[in-house]
Design a protein around this motif. Structure first.
Motif, PDB file in Angstrom:
ATOM      1  N   SER A 194      24.596  31.458  67.043  1.00  0.00           N
ATOM      2  CA  SER A 194      25.502  30.383  66.571  1.00  0.00           C
ATOM      3  C   SER A 194      27.004  30.708  67.389  1.00  0.00           C
ATOM      4  O   SER A 194      27.636  29.637  67.480  1.00  0.00           O
ATOM      5  N   ASP A 195      27.201  31.790  67.883  1.00  0.00           N
ATOM      6  CA  ASP A 195      28.446  31.964  68.720  1.00  0.00           C
ATOM      7  C   ASP A 195      28.168  31.524  70.078  1.00  0.00           C
ATOM      8  O   ASP A 195      29.156  31.943  70.874  1.00  0.00           O
ATOM      9  N   VAL A 196      26.982  31.246  70.430  1.00  0.00           N
ATOM     10  CA  VAL A 196      26.992  30.879  71.926  1.00  0.00           C
ATOM     11  C   VAL A 196      27.087  29.335  72.049  1.00  0.00           C
ATOM     12  O   VAL A 196      26.551  28.536  71.305  1.00  0.00           O
ATOM     13  N   VAL A 197      27.950  29.090  72.904  1.00  0.00           N
ATOM     14  CA  VAL A 197      28.471  27.521  72.872  1.00  0.00           C
ATOM     15  C   VAL A 197      27.574  27.168  74.249  1.00  0.00           C
ATOM     16  O   VAL A 197      28.040  27.662  75.254  1.00  0.00           O
ATOM     17  N   TYR A 242      35.532  26.111  81.368  1.00  0.00           N
ATOM     18  CA  TYR A 242      36.002  25.433  80.235  1.00  0.00           C
ATOM     19  C   TYR A 242      37.598  25.140  80.328  1.00  0.00           C
ATOM     20  O   TYR A 242      38.229  26.248  80.525  1.00  0.00           O
ATOM     21  N   ASP A 243      38.248  24.021  80.045  1.00  0.00           N
ATOM     22  CA  ASP A 243      39.744  23.844  79.782  1.00  0.00           C
ATOM     23  C   ASP A 243      39.991  24.168  78.377  1.00  0.00           C
ATOM     24  O   ASP A 243      39.859  22.957  77.638  1.00  0.00           O
ATOM     25  N   THR A 244      40.816  25.110  77.967  1.00  0.00           N
ATOM     26  CA  THR A 244      41.134  25.171  76.731  1.00  0.00           C
ATOM     27  C   THR A 244      42.228  24.289  76.312  1.00  0.00           C
ATOM     28  O   THR A 244      42.602  23.875  75.022  1.00  0.00           O
ATOM     29  N   ARG A 245      43.001  23.696  77.377  1.00  0.00           N
ATOM     30  CA  ARG A 245      43.974  22.885  77.244  1.00  0.00           C
ATOM     31  C   ARG A 245      43.459  21.398  76.693  1.00  0.00           C
ATOM     32  O   ARG A 245      43.879  20.555  75.908  1.00  0.00           O
ATOM     33  N   ARG A 246      42.398  21.188  77.351  1.00  0.00           N
ATOM     34  CA  ARG A 246      41.791  19.825  76.906  1.00  0.00           C
ATOM     35  C   ARG A 246      40.659  19.959  75.966  1.00  0.00           C
ATOM     36  O   ARG A 246      39.862  18.885  75.669  1.00  0.00           O
ATOM     37  N   ASN A 247      40.022  21.030  75.802  1.00  0.00           N
ATOM     38  CA  ASN A 247      39.065  21.322  75.063  1.00  0.00           C
ATOM     39  C   ASN A 247      37.644  20.878  75.539  1.00  0.00           C
ATOM     40  O   ASN A 247      37.246  20.110  74.660  1.00  0.00           O
ATOM     41  N   ALA A 289      35.736  29.483  73.690  1.00  0.00           N
ATOM     42  CA  ALA A 289      36.147  27.954  73.590  1.00  0.00           C
ATOM     43  C   ALA A 289      36.776  27.454  72.177  1.00  0.00           C
ATOM     44  O   ALA A 289      37.648  26.394  72.417  1.00  0.00           O
ATOM     45  N   VAL A 290      36.664  28.226  71.168  1.00  0.00           N
ATOM     46  CA  VAL A 290      37.357  28.073  70.115  1.00  0.00           C
ATOM     47  C   VAL A 290      38.876  28.673  69.889  1.00  0.00           C
ATOM     48  O   VAL A 290      39.988  27.969  69.630  1.00  0.00           O
ATOM     49  N   ASN A 291      38.656  30.023  70.136  1.00  0.00           N
ATOM     50  CA  ASN A 291      39.986  30.550  69.710  1.00  0.00           C
ATOM     51  C   ASN A 291      40.820  31.154  71.070  1.00  0.00           C
ATOM     52  O   ASN A 291      41.990  31.867  70.863  1.00  0.00           O
ATOM     53  N   GLU A 292      40.264  30.769  72.351  1.00  0.00           N
ATOM     54  CA  GLU A 292      40.986  30.987  73.542  1.00  0.00           C
ATOM     55  C   GLU A 292      41.420  32.662  73.632  1.00  0.00           C
ATOM     56  O   GLU A 292      42.215  32.877  74.071  1.00  0.00           O
ATOM     57  N   ASP A 293      40.485  33.215  73.403  1.00  0.00           N
ATOM     58  CA  ASP A 293      40.496  34.548  73.339  1.00  0.00           C
ATOM     59  C   ASP A 293      39.711  35.262  74.655  1.00  0.00           C
ATOM     60  O   ASP A 293      38.478  35.089  74.777  1.00  0.00           O
ATOM     61  N   TYR A 294      40.608  35.530  75.619  1.00  0.00           N
ATOM     62  CA  TYR A 294      40.341  36.129  76.633  1.00  0.00           C
ATOM     63  C   TYR A 294      39.350  37.532  76.792  1.00  0.00           C
ATOM     64  O   TYR A 294      39.113  37.918  77.767  1.00  0.00           O
TER      65      TYR A 294
END
Length: 321
Positions: free
Chosen positions: A32-35, A116-121, A155-160
């Motif tokens: 489930s944590d694979v996007v 993936y663009d975290t600003r535009r999701n 993708a969800v939490n922007e965690d590098y």
């Protein structure tokens, strides 16, 4: 409870497990944590978008000599920002990446911020990979994205600490360009599977944080591949990126413009031009405060990274529709 940064320096030193081909059925259900998302840009459209003029503008810079015995697997990534006008050069970006071993020889490893663009999701558009790119040349063809695979915590939490991605690509295409007036016309020819043409780097995780590695990439969106070599070390917390488990090496690459996504390879052999992927360029550091980048870091590759890799390594892209 120990912080993630503290755990990195005290416990993540186990001997790594190397992965060659991955067993299991293609298309198996991913955790489930694979996007995993298919690219929205059709493959041929993405390839034909990057005309010679656009590639030249997107890379810029002066041609330099490339490193001796550079890996064929490493190449340039080009894409446009999602939900923007792709014709505007301000929305063009570049990164680096490498072919990595997989069941169907169709897999590219890079950084999550390169897909993936975290600003535009949203995932990027017009995404292509050009292995062994040099000064406008694509000797092994151009490979358009089929499926992006990232960790949900990026993708969800922007965690590098999860700034890695694996991209399944279509068969490569070689383009013969002709120009009539201001317009480019391209004739396309199937170049076959990525792994058949350039091979793939091995994959390993849970390794020592003090490995000797080589990093390859195209800094500043450059026209030529460059190399950094050195010994990894755990990096301090980078709050701006929510990163606590990064490892870095001395390097003047700029992660945000070109070199991002380039591979960290351990055990690299010049004769075979292969090694094991232990990281990807993620964050550039100025550790001494002199205004110049001097380190490049990657998320630490652990079991979470392997989970994303395994899910991606079993996907079959099929032929370009």
């Amino acid at each position: 409870m120990k912080s993630r940064a503290r755990r990195l320096t005290t416990t993540l030193t186990a001997v790594g497990l190397t992965a060659g081909s991955i067993s299991g059925a293609a298309g198996a259900t991913a955790p489930s944590d694979v996007v995993a998302r298919n690219a929205t840009t059709p493959a041929e459209q993405a390839i034909l978008f990057w005309t010679p003029d656009r590639v030249r503008l997107a890379t810029g810079g002066a041609k330099q000599s490339k490193p001796v015995n550079a890996p064929r697997t490493v190449g340039l990534v080009l894409f446009t920002l999602p939900r923007t006008d792709p014709r505007d050069p301000r929305n063009w970006r570049s990164c680096s990446a490498t072919s990595v071993r997989s069941e169907h020889r169709d897999l590219v490893a890079t950084s999550a911020h390169c897909v993936y663009d975290t600003r535009r999701n949203a995932f990027h558009d017009n995404w292509v990979f050009i292995p062994s790119y040099e000064d406008g040349k694509a000797p092994y063809g151009i490979y358009a994205a089929k499926t992006f695979n990232t960790h949900a915590d990026f993708a969800v939490n922007e965690d590098y600490d999860y700034d890695y991605a694996f991209v399944n690509v279509h068969n490569g295409i070689k383009v013969s360009w002709t120009k009539a007036g201001r317009s480019w016309q391209g004739q396309l020819r199937n170049a076959g599977r990525l792994g058949d043409n350039v091979g793939g780097q091995g994959f390993t995780w849970n390794r020592s944080t003090k490995l000797s590695v080589s990093s390859f990439g195209y800094p500043a969106g450059g026209r030529t591949m460059k190399r950094c070599s050195g010994k990894l070390r755990p990096m301090p917390e980078a709050r701006k990126y929510n990163a606590q488990e990064h490892v870095g090496l001395p390097c003047a690459f700029t992660a945000g413009a070109g070199a991002g996504g380039g591979p960290f390879l351990s055990g690299y052999k010049s004769a075979s031009r292969t090694g094991y992927l232990v990281g990807v360029g993620s964050v550039a550091w100025d550790t001494d405060g002199d205004g110049r980048y001097d380190h490049l870091s990657s998320p630490y590759f652990n079991g979470e990274t392997y989970k994303i890799y395994k899910a991606a390594a079993n996907r079959w892209t099929g032929d370009i529709p």
